[in-house]
Design a protein around this motif. Structure first.
Motif, PDB file in Angstrom:
ATOM      1  N   VAL A 117     -18.916  -3.506  23.316  1.00 50.31           N
ATOM      2  CA  VAL A 117     -19.159  -3.333  21.394  1.00 50.31           C
ATOM      3  C   VAL A 117     -19.379  -2.673  20.940  1.00 50.31           C
ATOM      4  O   VAL A 117     -20.261  -1.240  21.240  1.00 50.31           O
ATOM      5  CB  VAL A 117     -20.144  -4.538  21.730  1.00 50.31           C
ATOM      6  CG1 VAL A 117     -19.631  -4.835  20.309  1.00 50.31           C
ATOM      7  CG2 VAL A 117     -19.839  -5.847  22.053  1.00 50.31           C
ATOM      8  N   MET A 118     -18.718  -2.135  20.145  1.00 49.59           N
ATOM      9  CA  MET A 118     -18.913  -0.398  19.142  1.00 49.59           C
ATOM     10  C   MET A 118     -19.261  -1.133  17.307  1.00 49.59           C
ATOM     11  O   MET A 118     -17.747  -1.681  17.427  1.00 49.59           O
ATOM     12  CB  MET A 118     -17.917   0.255  19.402  1.00 49.59           C
ATOM     13  CG  MET A 118     -17.917   0.681  20.769  1.00 49.59           C
ATOM     14  SD  MET A 118     -16.045   1.213  21.118  1.00 49.59           S
ATOM     15  CE  MET A 118     -15.638   0.040  22.048  1.00 49.59           C
ATOM     16  N   ILE A 119     -20.285  -0.583  17.134  1.00 51.48           N
ATOM     17  CA  ILE A 119     -20.872  -1.256  16.129  1.00 51.48           C
ATOM     18  C   ILE A 119     -20.694   0.002  14.344  1.00 51.48           C
ATOM     19  O   ILE A 119     -21.821   0.599  15.472  1.00 51.48           O
ATOM     20  CB  ILE A 119     -21.658  -2.751  15.711  1.00 51.48           C
ATOM     21  CG1 ILE A 119     -21.123  -3.755  16.619  1.00 51.48           C
ATOM     22  CG2 ILE A 119     -22.065  -2.691  14.499  1.00 51.48           C
ATOM     23  CD1 ILE A 119     -22.016  -4.797  16.785  1.00 51.48           C
ATOM     24  N   ASP A 120     -20.271  -0.025  13.702  1.00 54.04           N
ATOM     25  CA  ASP A 120     -20.395   1.355  13.052  1.00 54.04           C
ATOM     26  C   ASP A 120     -20.452   2.992  13.662  1.00 54.04           C
ATOM     27  O   ASP A 120     -19.214   2.507  15.147  1.00 54.04           O
ATOM     28  CB  ASP A 120     -21.807   0.448  12.358  1.00 54.04           C
ATOM     29  CG  ASP A 120     -20.997   0.032  11.196  1.00 54.04           C
ATOM     30  OD1 ASP A 120     -19.888  -0.774  10.882  1.00 54.04           O
ATOM     31  OD2 ASP A 120     -22.202  -0.713  10.226  1.00 54.04           O
ATOM     32  N   SER A 121     -21.309   3.581  13.210  1.00 52.92           N
ATOM     33  CA  SER A 121     -20.607   4.802  13.770  1.00 52.92           C
ATOM     34  C   SER A 121     -21.669   5.159  14.334  1.00 52.92           C
ATOM     35  O   SER A 121     -22.234   6.078  15.260  1.00 52.92           O
ATOM     36  CB  SER A 121     -20.788   6.278  12.837  1.00 52.92           C
ATOM     37  OG  SER A 121     -22.146   6.060  11.974  1.00 52.92           O
ATOM     38  N   HIS A 122     -23.614   4.446  15.486  1.00 49.96           N
ATOM     39  CA  HIS A 122     -23.760   4.992  15.529  1.00 49.96           C
ATOM     40  C   HIS A 122     -24.035   3.585  16.765  1.00 49.96           C
ATOM     41  O   HIS A 122     -25.573   4.301  17.973  1.00 49.96           O
ATOM     42  CB  HIS A 122     -25.265   4.782  15.035  1.00 49.96           C
ATOM     43  CG  HIS A 122     -25.276   5.828  14.202  1.00 49.96           C
ATOM     44  ND1 HIS A 122     -24.353   6.715  13.314  1.00 49.96           N
ATOM     45  CD2 HIS A 122     -26.119   7.847  14.170  1.00 49.96           C
ATOM     46  CE1 HIS A 122     -24.439   7.693  11.958  1.00 49.96           C
ATOM     47  NE2 HIS A 122     -25.378   8.812  13.424  1.00 49.96           N
ATOM     48  N   PHE A 123     -23.764   2.368  16.811  1.00 49.29           N
ATOM     49  CA  PHE A 123     -24.396   1.330  17.582  1.00 49.29           C
ATOM     50  C   PHE A 123     -23.089   1.266  18.917  1.00 49.29           C
ATOM     51  O   PHE A 123     -22.283   0.689  17.972  1.00 49.29           O
ATOM     52  CB  PHE A 123     -24.421   0.443  16.804  1.00 49.29           C
ATOM     53  CG  PHE A 123     -24.592  -1.107  17.743  1.00 49.29           C
ATOM     54  CD1 PHE A 123     -26.814  -0.939  17.918  1.00 49.29           C
ATOM     55  CD2 PHE A 123     -24.155  -1.905  18.668  1.00 49.29           C
ATOM     56  CE1 PHE A 123     -26.819  -2.342  17.890  1.00 49.29           C
ATOM     57  CE2 PHE A 123     -24.503  -2.785  18.808  1.00 49.29           C
ATOM     58  CZ  PHE A 123     -25.964  -2.958  19.259  1.00 49.29           C
ATOM     59  N   VAL A 124     -23.271   1.242  19.858  1.00 47.48           N
ATOM     60  CA  VAL A 124     -22.349   0.542  21.229  1.00 47.48           C
ATOM     61  C   VAL A 124     -23.523   0.193  21.992  1.00 47.48           C
ATOM     62  O   VAL A 124     -25.109   0.181  22.507  1.00 47.48           O
ATOM     63  CB  VAL A 124     -21.860   1.622  21.179  1.00 47.48           C
ATOM     64  CG1 VAL A 124     -20.511   2.411  20.764  1.00 47.48           C
ATOM     65  CG2 VAL A 124     -22.722   2.913  22.460  1.00 47.48           C
ATOM     66  N   THR A 125     -22.706  -0.694  22.613  1.00 45.07           N
ATOM     67  CA  THR A 125     -23.664  -1.603  23.937  1.00 45.07           C
ATOM     68  C   THR A 125     -22.427  -1.266  25.030  1.00 45.07           C
ATOM     69  O   THR A 125     -21.145  -1.457  24.750  1.00 45.07           O
ATOM     70  CB  THR A 125     -24.291  -2.702  23.698  1.00 45.07           C
ATOM     71  OG1 THR A 125     -24.757  -3.160  25.531  1.00 45.07           O
ATOM     72  CG2 THR A 125     -23.324  -3.547  23.510  1.00 45.07           C
ATOM     73  N   LEU A 126     -22.716  -1.004  26.391  1.00 46.61           N
ATOM     74  CA  LEU A 126     -22.528  -1.327  27.570  1.00 46.61           C
ATOM     75  C   LEU A 126     -23.104  -2.344  28.746  1.00 46.61           C
ATOM     76  O   LEU A 126     -23.626  -1.482  28.729  1.00 46.61           O
ATOM     77  CB  LEU A 126     -21.222  -0.694  27.820  1.00 46.61           C
ATOM     78  CG  LEU A 126     -22.061   0.822  28.853  1.00 46.61           C
ATOM     79  CD1 LEU A 126     -22.879   0.713  30.367  1.00 46.61           C
ATOM     80  CD2 LEU A 126     -21.601   1.930  28.386  1.00 46.61           C
ATOM     81  N   GLY A 127     -22.417  -2.835  29.257  1.00 54.74           N
ATOM     82  CA  GLY A 127     -23.412  -3.724  31.087  1.00 54.74           C
ATOM     83  C   GLY A 127     -22.361  -4.901  31.217  1.00 54.74           C
ATOM     84  O   GLY A 127     -21.426  -4.821  31.604  1.00 54.74           O
TER      85      GLY A 127
END
Length: 477
Positions: free
Chosen positions: A399-409
């Motif tokens: 999930v990529m949110i705006d310009s600084h926040f990503v999560t993977l797993g």
């Protein structure tokens, strides 16, 4: 003409059905599940009691109650020492470009928060990922801790096992934990050569068909590797030819982490290992002082059905989606949202946020696939965009949110991941990594087919029917 036997059998079945309803229905209601799941189970038990009983026994029970007590006892016993060790070695991150409320939430969810000084390498190709893992195994000096949902007994599985054997022969401590359901096809003798050279192997929540431990819910879906307490891997790939891209076209996502966040993954492994084997690994030798390897701020959050208080991954995602101002891009193989998550995506799209879903055009779980498609119309009407990827099976969870926040797993966008499984996600608060994943996402979208409302309007009736039927089951998937 009916016989006394027919009358007796019919009466017995009616009495049995009523008994099942009388006993099971209060249990379902008292579990206080999400309302849709409660209603689905209640209807199944009322209208098809015997089948409902069998299904509930396999999929719906909360026999994890005693396991929850054990898990919470594990966490309570380990927490003070883990916190002390991590506070001694982690440097608190100064997050840039992240809303203050998200920063506050990040600290609340694991009591320590993100750390600075990490180096993160993103992998897309299975071959490259397993080469990096094997190289790290061969360079290990003190210990290797491995936790996977699926470990196949195929060429890739043997390759990873043999790398661990080489490490154990050098005197490296090797511990492997696999989920008893996910790795059910991999028999115990597969790991015997590793055990013969000193490696330890455990199975998470063993299933015994002859006892009440038949529950196949509450599985450990995490993918974690920790090497020498300072190098870690996590993501969506399991261990097997499929994930290496040797069996079929397969697209996944994994990350290598060097630096303080490796201790977060070590903490989760230690808790799961203690839960499965009773061995306490919370010692300074497994939590060495980290060398600051890079400039990435990151955090690893674990969640599961035994969590106390908050579902950490779900809570963080929901909060971040609600505060998004530019984009919410989701890549997932299984998309079956609950009502709050669906509303968060719709609301974001309606207020002008660029909401996109990248999903596989074909799925290895048809039931989940059709249930997920039943949500598409409402998202498209709100202004979201949906892309179906045809060249390969998408198994990545990001999930990529705006310009600084990503999560993977390991976490899929479905209720099984958010509420039933033990999951783990890496949260990265870093503009360059976010930009890399966004570009990768765009490149994949250019190879995919965009779904439109016009296309959906031309959907054959039989396809609509499949979606409608599976939509009823969505709270259970």
């Amino acid at each position: 003409m009916s016989t006394p036997w027919d009358h007796w059998l019919g009466t017995t079945i009616i009495i049995l059905d009523l008994l099942i309803i009388a006993v099971l229905l209060p249990i379902v209601i008292m579990q206080r599940r999400e309302s849709g799941a409660t209603l689905a189970w209640a209807l199944a038990i009322i209208f098809i009691p015997i089948i409902g009983l069998l299904g509930f026994w396999l999929f719906g029970t909360t026999r994890l109650y005693f396991r929850k007590r054990k898990r919470r006892k594990v966490e309570a016993e380990l927490a003070p020492d883990i916190k002390r060790l991590k506070l001694d070695i982690q440097q608190e991150a100064q997050l840039i470009g992240i809303p203050a409320s998200i920063v506050h939430l990040a600290h609340q969810l694991d009591k320590i928060g993100p750390s600075d000084g990490n180096q993160v390498q993103i992998y897309r190709e299975g071959a490259t990922t397993f080469h990096a893992i094997e190289t790290a195994f061969d360079e290990a000096k003190h210990h290797i801790h491995v936790l996977y949902y699926i470990w196949e007994a195929d060429a890739t599985g043997r390759r990873m096992r043999d790398a661990l054997i080489r490490a154990a022969q050098r005197g490296v401590e090797v511990r492997v934990l696999v989920d008893d359901v996910g790795s059910r096809h991999t028999r115990r003798h597969f790991f015997k050569p590793l055990q013969q050279v000193g490696g330890q192997v455990g199975r998470f929540l063993k299933v015994n068909l002859l006892s009440r431990r038949i529950n196949i819910n509450h599985r450990n879906h995490r993918k974690i590797i920790v090497i020498d307490g300072d190098i870690a891997f996590t993501g969506g790939m399991n261990i097997g030819n499929v994930y290496a891209g040797l069996a079929e076209p397969w697209l996944d996502l994994h990350a290598q982490i060097r630096g303080p966040v490796a201790k977060d993954l070590q903490e989760t492994f230690c808790e799961d290992w203690y839960h499965a084997t009773g061995e306490n690994l919370v010692k300074s030798i497994y939590f060495p002082v980290s060398v600051l390897e890079g400039a990435v701020s990151a955090q690893f959050l674990a969640s599961g059905p035994a969590d106390q208080g908050w579902q950490a991954i779900y809570t963080m995602l929901f909060a971040a989606m609600g505060m998004a101002t530019e984009r919410i891009w989701v890549e997932t193989p299984y998309f079956v949202p609950d009502r709050p998550l669906m509303l968060a995506l719709q609301t974001a799209a309606l207020r002008g946020v660029d909401v996109r879903l990248l999903l596989p055009a074909k799925s290895d779980h048809p039931l989940v696939y059709y249930a997920g498609r039943s949500f598409w119309d409402d998202l498209l009407r709100a202004g979201a965009r949906i892309f179906e990827y045809y060249p390969a099976m998408i198994h990545a969870k990001a999930v990529m949110i705006d310009s600084h926040f990503v999560t993977l797993g390991s976490t899929n966008m479905d209720q099984r991941s958010f509420r039933l499984n033990f999951e783990g996600n890496l949260f990265i608060y870093d503009a360059p990594i976010a930009a890399q994943l966004r570009q990768d996402f765009l490149d994949l979208c250019h190879q995919a087919r965009e779904v439109t409302l016009k296309m959906r309007a031309r959907l054959p009736l039989i396809e609509r029917f499949k979606e409608s039927i599976t939509h009823i089951l969505a709270p259970l998937l």
